[in-house]
Scaffold this motif. Structure first.
Motif, PDB file in Angstrom:
ATOM      1  N   LEU A  10       5.390   0.065  -8.086  1.00  0.00           N
ATOM      2  CA  LEU A  10       6.072  -1.150  -7.644  1.00  0.00           C
ATOM      3  C   LEU A  10       7.222  -0.840  -6.699  1.00  0.00           C
ATOM      4  CD1 LEU A  10       6.039  -3.186 -10.979  1.00  0.00           C
ATOM      5  CD2 LEU A  10       4.585  -3.517  -8.969  1.00  0.00           C
ATOM      6  N   THR A  11       7.922   0.243  -6.958  1.00  0.00           N
ATOM      7  CA  THR A  11       9.011   0.658  -6.057  1.00  0.00           C
ATOM      8  C   THR A  11       8.454   1.007  -4.686  1.00  0.00           C
ATOM      9  OG1 THR A  11      10.369   1.439  -7.892  1.00  0.00           O
ATOM     10  CG2 THR A  11      10.859   2.339  -5.709  1.00  0.00           C
ATOM     11  N   ILE A  12       7.367   1.753  -4.653  1.00  0.00           N
ATOM     12  CA  ILE A  12       6.723   2.114  -3.378  1.00  0.00           C
ATOM     13  C   ILE A  12       6.355   0.839  -2.615  1.00  0.00           C
ATOM     14  CG2 ILE A  12       4.624   3.103  -2.354  1.00  0.00           C
ATOM     15  CD1 ILE A  12       4.746   5.217  -4.672  1.00  0.00           C
ATOM     16  N   LEU A  13       5.745  -0.114  -3.306  1.00  0.00           N
ATOM     17  CA  LEU A  13       5.316  -1.356  -2.657  1.00  0.00           C
ATOM     18  C   LEU A  13       6.510  -2.181  -2.168  1.00  0.00           C
ATOM     19  CD1 LEU A  13       2.378  -2.334  -5.018  1.00  0.00           C
ATOM     20  CD2 LEU A  13       2.225  -1.440  -2.679  1.00  0.00           C
ATOM     21  N   GLY A  23       9.084   6.740   5.389  1.00  0.00           N
ATOM     22  CA  GLY A  23       8.351   7.994   5.282  1.00  0.00           C
ATOM     23  C   GLY A  23       8.081   8.385   3.839  1.00  0.00           C
ATOM     24  N   LEU A  24       7.201   9.351   3.683  1.00  0.00           N
ATOM     25  CA  LEU A  24       6.846   9.826   2.348  1.00  0.00           C
ATOM     26  C   LEU A  24       8.060  10.367   1.604  1.00  0.00           C
ATOM     27  CD1 LEU A  24       3.445  11.579   3.161  1.00  0.00           C
ATOM     28  CD2 LEU A  24       3.791   9.466   1.869  1.00  0.00           C
ATOM     29  N   GLU A  25       8.936  11.067   2.324  1.00  0.00           N
ATOM     30  CA  GLU A  25      10.128  11.624   1.691  1.00  0.00           C
ATOM     31  C   GLU A  25      11.024  10.513   1.141  1.00  0.00           C
ATOM     32  OE1 GLU A  25       9.181  12.448   4.834  1.00  0.00           O
ATOM     33  OE2 GLU A  25       8.386  14.458   4.450  1.00  0.00           O
ATOM     34  N   GLN A  26      11.205   9.453   1.925  1.00  0.00           N
ATOM     35  CA  GLN A  26      12.027   8.339   1.470  1.00  0.00           C
ATOM     36  C   GLN A  26      11.392   7.658   0.259  1.00  0.00           C
ATOM     37  OE1 GLN A  26      12.824   5.204   4.325  1.00  0.00           O
ATOM     38  NE2 GLN A  26      13.699   3.882   2.758  1.00  0.00           N
ATOM     39  N   LEU A  27      10.084   7.444   0.323  1.00  0.00           N
ATOM     40  CA  LEU A  27       9.381   6.820  -0.805  1.00  0.00           C
ATOM     41  C   LEU A  27       9.503   7.689  -2.057  1.00  0.00           C
ATOM     42  CD1 LEU A  27       6.163   5.569   1.014  1.00  0.00           C
ATOM     43  CD2 LEU A  27       8.052   4.155   0.167  1.00  0.00           C
ATOM     44  N   ALA A  28       9.344   8.991  -1.893  1.00  0.00           N
ATOM     45  CA  ALA A  28       9.459   9.909  -3.031  1.00  0.00           C
ATOM     46  C   ALA A  28      10.861   9.842  -3.626  1.00  0.00           C
ATOM     47  CB  ALA A  28       9.120  11.327  -2.590  1.00  0.00           C
ATOM     48  N   GLY A  32      11.561   8.598  -7.328  1.00  0.00           N
ATOM     49  CA  GLY A  32      11.764   9.784  -8.151  1.00  0.00           C
ATOM     50  C   GLY A  32      10.520  10.614  -8.378  1.00  0.00           C
ATOM     51  N   LEU A  33       9.640  10.647  -7.391  1.00  0.00           N
ATOM     52  CA  LEU A  33       8.405  11.422  -7.492  1.00  0.00           C
ATOM     53  C   LEU A  33       8.333  12.449  -6.375  1.00  0.00           C
ATOM     54  CD1 LEU A  33       5.854   8.520  -8.140  1.00  0.00           C
ATOM     55  CD2 LEU A  33       6.774  10.103  -9.841  1.00  0.00           C
ATOM     56  N   VAL A  38       3.351  10.636  -4.289  1.00  0.00           N
ATOM     57  CA  VAL A  38       3.438   9.391  -3.524  1.00  0.00           C
ATOM     58  C   VAL A  38       2.197   9.240  -2.646  1.00  0.00           C
ATOM     59  CG1 VAL A  38       4.715   8.195  -1.703  1.00  0.00           C
ATOM     60  CG2 VAL A  38       5.948   9.236  -3.611  1.00  0.00           C
ATOM     61  N   GLN A  39       1.762  10.340  -2.026  1.00  0.00           N
ATOM     62  CA  GLN A  39       0.557  10.289  -1.187  1.00  0.00           C
ATOM     63  C   GLN A  39      -0.657   9.840  -1.995  1.00  0.00           C
ATOM     64  OE1 GLN A  39       0.872  14.404   0.328  1.00  0.00           O
ATOM     65  NE2 GLN A  39       0.680  13.523   2.389  1.00  0.00           N
ATOM     66  N   ARG A  40      -0.821  10.387  -3.198  1.00  0.00           N
ATOM     67  CA  ARG A  40      -1.960  10.011  -4.055  1.00  0.00           C
ATOM     68  C   ARG A  40      -1.882   8.530  -4.435  1.00  0.00           C
ATOM     69  NH1 ARG A  40      -0.971  15.108  -6.085  1.00  0.00           N
ATOM     70  NH2 ARG A  40       0.344  14.324  -7.773  1.00  0.00           N
ATOM     71  N   ARG A  41      -0.694   8.077  -4.776  1.00  0.00           N
ATOM     72  CA  ARG A  41      -0.519   6.676  -5.161  1.00  0.00           C
ATOM     73  C   ARG A  41      -0.819   5.749  -3.980  1.00  0.00           C
ATOM     74  NH1 ARG A  41       2.939   5.693  -9.850  1.00  0.00           N
ATOM     75  NH2 ARG A  41       3.187   7.651 -10.973  1.00  0.00           N
TER      76      ARG A  41
END
Length: 154
Positions: A10-13, A23-28, A32-33, A38-41
């Protein structure tokens, strides 16, 4: 929804709804992943069509489509075939930004854009006057874009 979403999903979305360029780094960092997690999700949510599109939202004042119209459309006949024909016409028309099949006074509500009134008039000829199944349509001109978005409150 067939996927079970946890807080990290939900946070990613939420982040992507605000800015799909995150970016992936920001999403991670935000959820907290690790980056691979994050890429798999993201892949799982895209494959499941939870994320349908990732688009750029343009500023219409910078382009030649400065006017927005809300159009209520009533059809003469509401058979499945006639409804599908109208849906196809609306989907094929680039100036129709959104199309909703609704209950109430109208059968469809369209959100349309145009350069000016003459451009909108040409659109009405293509979509409504040339379609013998359109009983009538009523148009409101947007005076201001107060809020525009498709974010879901998740």
């Amino acid at each position: 929804m067939s996927l079970v979403l946890d807080d990290a999903d939900l946070t990613i979305l939420r982040v992507l709804q605000k800015d799909s360029r995150a970016g992936l780094e920001q999403l991670a960092y935000e959820c907290g992943l690790s980056v691979p997690s994050v890429q798999r999700r993201l892949k799982r949510m895209r494959d499941a069509r939870l994320i349908q599109k990732e688009v750029a939202v343009l500023d219409p004042s910078q382009f030649d489509c400065r006017m927005t119209f809300v159009v209520l459309v009533e059809l003469e006949r509401e058979s499945l075939q006639q409804l599908d024909l109208f849906r196809k016409r609306a989907k094929a028309e680039p100036q129709v930004q959104q199309c909703y099949y609704v209950t109430g006074e109208a059968d469809f509500i369209l959100i349309c854009t145009a350069r000016d009134m003459q451009d909108f008039e040409a659109l009405t000829h293509r979509l409504f006057f040339e379609n013998s199944n359109v009983r009538r349509f009523r148009t409101s001109v947007a005076m201001e874009r107060t809020k525009v978005g498709l974010e879901l409150p998740i």
